[in-house]
Design a protein around this motif. Structure first.
Motif, PDB file in Angstrom:
ATOM      1  N   ASP A 138      31.223  67.485  18.344  1.00 26.66           N
ATOM      2  CA  ASP A 138      32.318  68.215  18.946  1.00 26.66           C
ATOM      3  C   ASP A 138      33.490  68.103  17.989  1.00 26.66           C
ATOM      4  N   SER A 139      33.894  69.227  17.423  1.00 25.62           N
ATOM      5  CA  SER A 139      34.918  69.190  16.374  1.00 25.62           C
ATOM      6  C   SER A 139      36.308  69.493  16.902  1.00 25.62           C
ATOM      7  N   GLY A 140      36.530  69.284  18.170  1.00 29.90           N
ATOM      8  CA  GLY A 140      37.861  69.472  18.701  1.00 29.90           C
ATOM      9  C   GLY A 140      37.913  70.621  19.674  1.00 29.90           C
ATOM     10  N   SER A 141      38.997  70.703  20.401  1.00 34.10           N
ATOM     11  CA  SER A 141      39.141  71.760  21.385  1.00 34.10           C
ATOM     12  C   SER A 141      39.606  73.045  20.727  1.00 34.10           C
ATOM     13  N   GLU A 170      38.100  72.551   5.745  1.00 37.68           N
ATOM     14  CA  GLU A 170      37.856  71.323   4.998  1.00 37.68           C
ATOM     15  C   GLU A 170      37.745  70.122   5.930  1.00 37.68           C
ATOM     16  N   GLU A 171      38.589  70.075   6.957  1.00 34.87           N
ATOM     17  CA  GLU A 171      38.532  68.968   7.909  1.00 34.87           C
ATOM     18  C   GLU A 171      37.240  69.013   8.723  1.00 34.87           C
ATOM     19  N   LEU A 172      36.852  70.206   9.155  1.00 35.89           N
ATOM     20  CA  LEU A 172      35.598  70.344   9.892  1.00 35.89           C
ATOM     21  C   LEU A 172      34.412  69.912   9.042  1.00 35.89           C
ATOM     22  N   THR A 173      34.435  70.295   7.773  1.00 30.28           N
ATOM     23  CA  THR A 173      33.369  69.915   6.849  1.00 30.28           C
ATOM     24  C   THR A 173      33.303  68.399   6.709  1.00 30.28           C
ATOM     25  N   ARG A 174      34.452  67.773   6.512  1.00 33.06           N
ATOM     26  CA  ARG A 174      34.510  66.317   6.371  1.00 33.06           C
ATOM     27  C   ARG A 174      34.024  65.621   7.637  1.00 33.06           C
ATOM     28  N   ILE A 175      34.443  66.101   8.792  1.00 30.78           N
ATOM     29  CA  ILE A 175      34.029  65.511  10.064  1.00 30.78           C
ATOM     30  C   ILE A 175      32.515  65.580  10.220  1.00 30.78           C
ATOM     31  N   GLN A 176      31.946  66.731   9.909  1.00 27.77           N
ATOM     32  CA  GLN A 176      30.493  66.876  10.042  1.00 27.77           C
ATOM     33  C   GLN A 176      29.746  66.014   9.029  1.00 27.77           C
ATOM     34  N   LEU A 190      28.218  79.733  20.068  1.00 26.59           N
ATOM     35  CA  LEU A 190      28.983  80.088  18.863  1.00 26.59           C
ATOM     36  C   LEU A 190      29.391  78.832  18.102  1.00 26.59           C
ATOM     37  N   ALA A 191      29.801  77.800  18.826  1.00 24.52           N
ATOM     38  CA  ALA A 191      30.181  76.536  18.182  1.00 24.52           C
ATOM     39  C   ALA A 191      28.997  75.912  17.454  1.00 24.52           C
ATOM     40  N   ASP A 192      27.826  75.964  18.068  1.00 20.71           N
ATOM     41  CA  ASP A 192      26.624  75.419  17.415  1.00 20.71           C
ATOM     42  C   ASP A 192      26.330  76.176  16.123  1.00 20.71           C
ATOM     43  N   VAL A 193      26.418  77.502  16.176  1.00 24.85           N
ATOM     44  CA  VAL A 193      26.179  78.320  14.980  1.00 24.85           C
ATOM     45  C   VAL A 193      27.189  77.959  13.900  1.00 24.85           C
ATOM     46  N   ARG A 245      27.871  73.037   7.949  1.00 26.89           N
ATOM     47  CA  ARG A 245      27.066  71.948   7.357  1.00 26.89           C
ATOM     48  C   ARG A 245      26.181  72.482   6.245  1.00 26.89           C
ATOM     49  N   LEU A 246      25.563  73.655   6.451  1.00 29.77           N
ATOM     50  CA  LEU A 246      24.725  74.259   5.433  1.00 29.77           C
ATOM     51  C   LEU A 246      25.531  74.581   4.178  1.00 29.77           C
ATOM     52  N   ALA A 247      26.711  75.146   4.345  1.00 27.63           N
ATOM     53  CA  ALA A 247      27.551  75.450   3.178  1.00 27.63           C
ATOM     54  C   ALA A 247      27.920  74.168   2.426  1.00 27.63           C
ATOM     55  N   ASP A 248      28.208  73.114   3.165  1.00 28.22           N
ATOM     56  CA  ASP A 248      28.553  71.830   2.532  1.00 28.22           C
ATOM     57  C   ASP A 248      27.377  71.279   1.740  1.00 28.22           C
ATOM     58  N   VAL A 249      26.215  71.254   2.369  1.00 25.52           N
ATOM     59  CA  VAL A 249      25.032  70.705   1.693  1.00 25.52           C
ATOM     60  C   VAL A 249      24.655  71.539   0.466  1.00 25.52           C
ATOM     61  N   CYS A 250      24.851  72.847   0.548  1.00 22.76           N
ATOM     62  CA  CYS A 250      24.565  73.729  -0.593  1.00 22.76           C
ATOM     63  C   CYS A 250      25.702  73.745  -1.618  1.00 22.76           C
ATOM     64  N   GLN A 251      26.788  73.090  -1.272  1.00 15.99           N
ATOM     65  CA  GLN A 251      27.980  73.011  -2.132  1.00 15.99           C
ATOM     66  C   GLN A 251      28.503  74.390  -2.507  1.00 15.99           C
TER      67      GLN A 251
END
Length: 96
Positions: free
Chosen positions: A3-6, A14-20, A80-83, A89-95
């Motif tokens: 859960d990345s916030g309300s 960038e913050e969402l990426t770091r949190i995940q 939508l949040a799950d997507v 996460r996919l973008a982060d892992v693929c850099q």
């Protein structure tokens, strides 16, 4: 996914990426978060989102979704949040 916030929390991408990234690291999920696994999970979540709209027709899926109940709209928001989480996460892992 985490859960990345309300809604309206003001978190940046960038913050969402770091949190995940931290969420996955704390749980030892990096092994399971390769691009292939993440894209398959993303496709599954998109399927769940599509299911929400499957039988609505054009009249039932107008902008703003005016004919849907609060419960149905919340469910769509959850999907939508799950997507979004898997896509980030996919973008982060693929850099990318």
């Amino acid at each position: 996914m985490a859960d990345s916030g309300s809604s309206g929390s003001g978190l940046t991408l960038e913050e969402l990426t770091r949190i995940q990234r931290e969420f996955a690291r704390e749980r030892g999920w990096e092994t399971f978060h390769g691009p292939r696994n993440l894209i398959l999970a993303l496709v599954g979540e998109v399927g769940e989102l599509a299911e929400c709209f499957q039988w609505l027709g054009d009249d039932g899926a107008k902008p703003g979704l005016p004919g849907l109940s609060k419960k149905k709209r919340e469910h769509i928001g959850d999907e939508l949040a799950d997507v979004l989480c898997y896509l980030i996460r996919l973008a982060d892992v693929c850099q990318v």
